[in-house]
Design an enzyme around this catalytic site. Structure first.
Site, PDB file in Angstrom:
ATOM      1  N   ASP A 206       0.860  -1.176   0.000  1.00 32.41           N
ATOM      2  CA  ASP A 206       0.000   0.000   0.000  1.00 32.41           C
ATOM      3  C   ASP A 206       0.909   1.243   0.000  1.00 32.41           C
ATOM      4  OD1 ASP A 206      -2.124   1.690  -0.092  1.00 32.41           O
ATOM      5  OD2 ASP A 206      -3.161   0.875   1.652  1.00 32.41           O
TER       6      ASP A 206
HETATM    7  C1  BGC Z   1      -5.007   3.379   0.071  1.00 34.22           C
HETATM    8  C2  BGC Z   1      -5.195   2.324  -0.986  1.00 34.22           C
HETATM    9  C3  BGC Z   1      -5.049   2.933  -2.356  1.00 34.22           C
HETATM   10  C4  BGC Z   1      -3.694   3.596  -2.455  1.00 34.22           C
HETATM   11  C5  BGC Z   1      -3.399   4.160  -3.807  1.00 34.22           C
HETATM   12  C6  BGC Z   1      -3.765   4.202  -0.161  1.00 34.22           C
HETATM   13  O1  BGC Z   1      -3.738   5.302   0.673  1.00 34.22           O
HETATM   14  O2  BGC Z   1      -4.968   2.763   1.334  1.00 34.22           O
HETATM   15  O3  BGC Z   1      -6.443   1.715  -0.824  1.00 34.22           O
HETATM   16  O4  BGC Z   1      -5.225   1.951  -3.333  1.00 34.22           O
HETATM   17  O5  BGC Z   1      -3.630   4.609  -1.489  1.00 34.22           O
HETATM   18  O6  BGC Z   1      -4.163   5.261  -4.088  1.00 34.22           O
END
Ligand code: BGC
Ligand code: BGC
Length: 743
Positions: free
Chosen positions: A265
Site C-alpha cells: 500500500d
Molecule cells: C489506500 C489504498 C489505495 C492507495 C493508492 C492508499 O492510501 O490505502 O487503498 O489503493 O492509497 O491510491
C-alpha cells in the site's frame, strides 16, 4: 509473448532495470517539469531522475492521450522497451460513479456488482488504465472506521460473493480482453479490524478469527483470478502486514495459491520503520522483499537499497528475479508486450464515459442499494399530495463519496433534479434548510476543499442560516409530506475519516427537530458513508430510507424508490448500531456463557446497563413496499451424513399490493463443536421477485462444506452433531429448523 521469451528478457535485464520494475510512483511526476519534481516530493522519497524515468508502473493518472504519450516516451527510453503499467483507484466507477461499495453490498446481487465493475473497467481501459486498486474486500464491523464505505460489509460469505463478482467484472475471462483491467484485491490482511475504528491502528485478531472471518473474501477474489493483491497498513500479530512473511509467503502464496503481483500500500514499506519493525529504509526493503512484496508503492526503499542489498549478498538476486518475473508476467497477461497502449483510445473513452447505458446501470444500482428501514404507510409517495423536499441533500451533488478519483459531482443527478422530472411543481417545494456540516465546522487536512468542512457552507452567513431554516419550517408546515434529505458529508467517510461519534451533523439535526415539531409526516432519506446513530430520526420519522453515497445517478435511483417505480429490496450489509458504544457490533458473534434474552431481570447476563444489546437495525434487514410471507422452513430429512446433502426450503408469498423482490437468507449454527461457533452465519441468499399474490419455493442445498470450520486441531471440516438453520429475510429471523449430522 511466449513464456520462454519472457524468461529470456528477464535474464537479459540488468539488476538496476529489475529494481526499476519494482518501483511505483505517482503519474503526477510525469506531468511536472523534472527539475521541479527533483526538488520536491520525489527528493523526499529518495528518488533520482533515473528512478522516475524508469519506474515500472505509475498510479493515479488517467486519460488515453496522456497515457499513450507517457508509454511512448517511456518505452523509447527503456533499454528493453518494456511497457509501463498504469494503475488507479477505480473503487466504485471511473467517471460514471456507482453507489459506494457498502451500498452495493446492500443490493445482495453479485451479478449487478459484476455488471457495474465491468462498466467501470470499460471506462478505465479506454482511458488508458491497466489495473484498478479494487476490490477492497476487508471485513468491517466498526462503523467508526471511515473505510467501511469501501467494503461490502460485516459478513464473510456476502463479502466473498461480492469480491469474486467484482474481480470477474473487472477482468472478464481474460484481462487482456478489450475493455478489461486487472483487479487488485486489498488490503491484505485485516485492515478492517483497526482497533477502536481508528485509521491505520493495529488489528488484534486471533489466527482463528483471521482465518474464519477475514481471509475468505480475499481468497474468493484470488480464486476468481485477481491478478494483483495489495498489502495492508496495519500490523498482524505485531508485524506490519507489508513485511509479514507468514502472512505473505505462508498464507497468501502458500495456502491461498496466489501467483500474481503483490504491491505494497501507499508508502507502507517505509512505514515498517515507523512501526518499529525495520531499522531503516534498507532494512525495510530487505524485510518487504523477503516477504515477497513485488512493487514498492511511493517510497524509495527498494530503488535506493535493493541493488545494494543484492550486491552485498544480503538479499539473493533470485528473490528480486521472482518479483520481477511476476511483474513481467502481469504485463504479458495484459497483452502489453503486443500492444503497450492496450485499449487507450480517446474516441472510445468519450463514447463510453457516462454513456446512456452506464447511467442506466448506475440508476438501477442506486435504486437496488437503497435500504428501507421504516415505513408507516407513507411510501411510496402519493404524487397528488403536497410535498416539501427539504434538507441539504435535496440539492447536493456531492454524492459520489470521497473516493472517486475521476468522478465529478457536476455529472451527478440530485434529488431535486430527479424529483423535478416527475413531480408537478404545483404540489412541490424545495429547500436546503440548513448547511451540510455548519460553516464553523472545520475538518483538518482537507485544505484542498477550502477552509470550512464544506466550502458551500462558507457562503452561508447568519442571515442566510436563519432565513433558510425559517423558510424550510414554513414549507414543512404547509406540506402534507416532508421528504428530508440529510446525512453525513461525503468528507465524513473514506480513508483517514474515522469518527468517534456517528451522528448526523448538528445543523441538520436542528433542522430535523424543527420540522418534526410542525409536521410528523417525515420521510427521511439518509446519505451516509457508514452506519450512523439514527435513533432519533428513526423514532420521529414515518419512513426512513438509507441511500448511502449513491453515485452519479443517485437522485434518480432515490426518486425511483420514493415513488414506487422501484420497490426497495436492499438489505443492510452492516449492522446499524443503537449507538456508538456498541461498536463493533455484528450479528455473527459467539454466544457468551450468559446470553441476555429480552425480559431477563437478573442482572448477571451479558448486557449493558444503559442500552440494548441489539443493533438498531441488524445485518440483512430491509423492508419492501410488498409484504412477504415466508413459510416455516422445511427440511427434506432430519439427519444426514457426511458426503450427503440436505435441502431446506420455504415458500415465499407476496401478500402485498405491489410486485416486489425479497432477499431470502440462509443462516446456519453448529450447536456444539470442538470450538465455539457463531450464533448464526450466513451461508446463502437468493433474491426472488414476485407479483402480488404470487408465491415461489426457495430451496437451499446444504452440504458439509457449508458446515465446515477450523476445528480445534486446526484442520478444516465439519463435526457430527446438532445444527440449526434459519431461512428468513433478515439475520434476526426466528424461522428455524434443526437437523443432525451423523458420521
Ligand atoms: C489506500 C489504498 C489505495 C492507495 C493508492 C492508499 O492510501 O490505502 O487503498 O489503493 O492509497 O491510491
Ligand atoms: C463472580 C465471581 C464471584 C462468584 C461468587 C460470580 O458471579 O463472577 O467473581 O467470585 O460469582 O460470588
Amino acid at each position: 509473448m511466449e513464456k520462454q521469451q519472457l524468461e529470456e528478457l528477464l535474464k537479459d535485464m540488468s539488476l538496476q532495470e529489475k529494481v526499476d520494475q519494482m518501483l511505483q510512483i505517482t503519474g503526477r511526476f510525469y506531468q511536472m517539469d523534472i527539475n521541479s519534481v527533483l526538488t520536491g516530493p520525489a527528493l523526499q522519497m529518495g528518488l533520482i531522475e533515473s528512478d522516475i524515468n524508469m519506474a515500472g508502473s505509475i498510479l493515479g493518472t488517467y486519460g488515453a492521450k496522456e497515457l499513450k504519450q507517457i508509454q511512448k516516451t517511456y518505452m523509447e527510453q527503456h533499454p528493453h522497451h518494456i511497457p509501463m503499467l498504469f494503475m488507479m483507484d477505480i473503487i466504485h466507477g471511473m467517471k460514471t460513479i456507482f453507489p459506494m461499495p457498502l451500498a452495493m453490498g446492500a443490493s445482495f446481487e453479485p451479478e449487478l456488482v459484476r455488471r457495474c465493475a465491468q462498466a467501470s473497467a470499460k471506462e478505465a481501459a479506454y482511458s488508458g488504465l491497466h489495473v484498478t486498486f479494487s476490490p477492497m474486500v476487508d471485513l468491517v464491523r466498526d462503523a467508526r472506521w471511515g473505510r467501511v464505505m469501501e467494503s461490502t460489509g460485516e459478513d464473510p460469505y456476502l463479502n466473498s460473493r461480492m469480491a469474486e463478482a467484482q474481480v470477474r467484472g473487472f477482468q472478464g475471462e481474460s484481462m487482456s480482453e478489450e475493455g478489461r483491467v486487472c483487479a487488485c484485491v486489498k488490503h491484505f490482511a485485516g485492515y478492517g479490524a483497526a482497533v477502536a475504528g481508528r485509521e491505520y491502528s493495529a488489528a488484534e485478531l486471533s489466527e482463528r478469527t483471521l482465518r474464519q472471518y477475514y481471509f475468505p473474501a480475499y481468497k474468493a477474489g484470488i480464486d476468481a483470478g485477481a491478478g494483483m493483491v495489495m498489502t495492508a497498513f496495519n500490523t498482524i500479530d505485531n508485524i506490519p502486514a507489508t513485511a509479514n512473511r507468514w502472512l505473505m509467503r505462508d498464507i497468501l502464496r502458500g495456502e491461498m495459491g496466489f501467483g500474481g503481483v503483490l504491491i505494497s500500500d501507499f508508502s507502507a514499506i517505509l512505514e515498517t520503520v515507523v512501526h518499529g519493525y525495520a531499522e531503516d529504509k534498507k532494512d525495510a526493503a530487505k524485510k518487504a522483499v523477503e516477504a515477497g512484496v513485488d512493487i514498492d508503492m511511493m517510497t524509495g526503499c527498494y530503488s535506493e537499497n535493493l541493488a545494494e542489498l543484492v550486491e552485498q549478498g544480503i538479499v539473493p538476486e533470485s528473490l528480486v528475479d521472482e518479483c520481477v518475473w511476476r511483474i513481467l508476467d502481469l504485463k504479458n497477461k495484459l497483452g502489453l508486450f503486443d500492444n503497450p497502449y492496450k485499449d487507450a483510445d480517446e474516441a472510445k473513452a468519450e463514447e463510453v464515459i457516462l454513456c446512456r447505458e452506464h447511467r442506466a446501470l448506475a440508476r438501477e444500482a442506486a435504486g437496488k442499494s437503497c435500504v428501507l428501514l421504516k415505513n408507516e404507510n407513507i411510501l411510496p409517495l402519493n404524487k397528488e399530495k403536497k410535498i416539501a423536499f427539504i434538507g441539504p441533500y435535496t440539492y447536493c451533488k456531492k454524492i459520489i463519496s470521497n473516493w472517486s478519483v475521476a468522478g465529478e459531482s457536476k455529472d451527478c443527478v440530485s434529488v431535486k433534479e430527479a424529483a423535478d422530472e416527475i413531480f408537478d411543481s404545483i404540489h412541490t417545494s424545495y429547500h436546503a434548510g440548513s448547511q451540510m456540516t455548519g460553516r464553523k465546522v472545520r475538518f483538518e487536512g482537507f485544505s484542498a476543499f477550502g477552509k470550512a468542512a464544506e466550502p458551500d457552507d462558507e457562503e452561508w452567513g447568519e442571515e442566510k442560516e436563519r432565513k433558510e431554516l425559517e423558510e424550510a419550517v414554513r414549507a414543512a408546515k404547509e406540506a402534507e409530506i416532508v421528504v428530508l434529505s440529510v446525512g453525513e458529508s461525503y468528507l465524513h467517510s473514506g480513508e483517514a475519516c474515522s469518527r468517534a461519534f456517528l451522528d448526523i451533523p448538528e445543523v441538520q439535526m436542528n433542522l430535523f427537530r424543527r420540522i418534526a415539531e410542525v409536521n410528523p409526516n417525515i420521510v427521511v432519506v439518509l446519505f451516509n458513508g457508514r452506519p450512523l446513530d439514527i435513533r432519533e430520526i428513526s423514532a420521529k420519522s414515518k419512513a426512513l430510507l438509507v441511500a448511502w453515497m449513491p453515485g452519479t445517478e443517485g437522485g434518480h435511483g432515490i426518486v425511483d424508490v420514493l415513488t414506487g417505480k422501484v420497490n426497495p429490496s436492499g438489505k443492510l450489509p452492516m449492522s446499524f448500531p443503537y449507538c456508538v458504544g456498541q461498536c463493533p457490533v455484528f450479528y455473527n458473534e459467539l454466544s457468551t456463557g450468559r446470553p441476555y434474552r429480552e425480559g431477563d431481570t437478573n442482572r448477571y447476563f451479558s448486557k449493558y446497563l444503559d442500552i440494548p444489546n441489539k443493533p438498531l437495525y441488524p445485518f440483512g434487514y430491509g423492508l419492501s413496499y410488498s409484504e412477504f410471507e415466508i413459510s416455516p422452513v422445511k427440511l427434506n430429512k432430519n439427519s444426514f451424513c457426511e458426503g450427503d446433502v440436505i435441502t431446506a426450503s420455504v415458500t415465499v408469498k407476496n401478500t402485498g399490493e405491489f410486485p416486489g423482490t425479497e432477499v431470502i437468507q440462509l443462516y446456519v449454527q453448529d450447536v456444539a463443536a470442538s470450538v465455539a461457533r457463531p450464533v448464526k452465519e450466513l451461508k446463502g441468499f437468493e433474491k426472488v421477485t414476485l407479483r402480488e399474490s404470487e408465491e415461489a419455493v426457495v430451496s437451499f442445498r446444504i452440504d458439509e462444506t457449508m458446515l465446515s470450520f477450523i476445528r480445534a486441531d486446526g484442520t478444516v471440516g465439519c463435526e457430527p452433531g446438532l445444527f440449526r438453520i434459519w431461512v428468513g429475510n433478515s439475520s434476526e429471523t426466528s424461522n428455524m429448523a434443526e437437523f443432525w449430522l451423523t458420521k
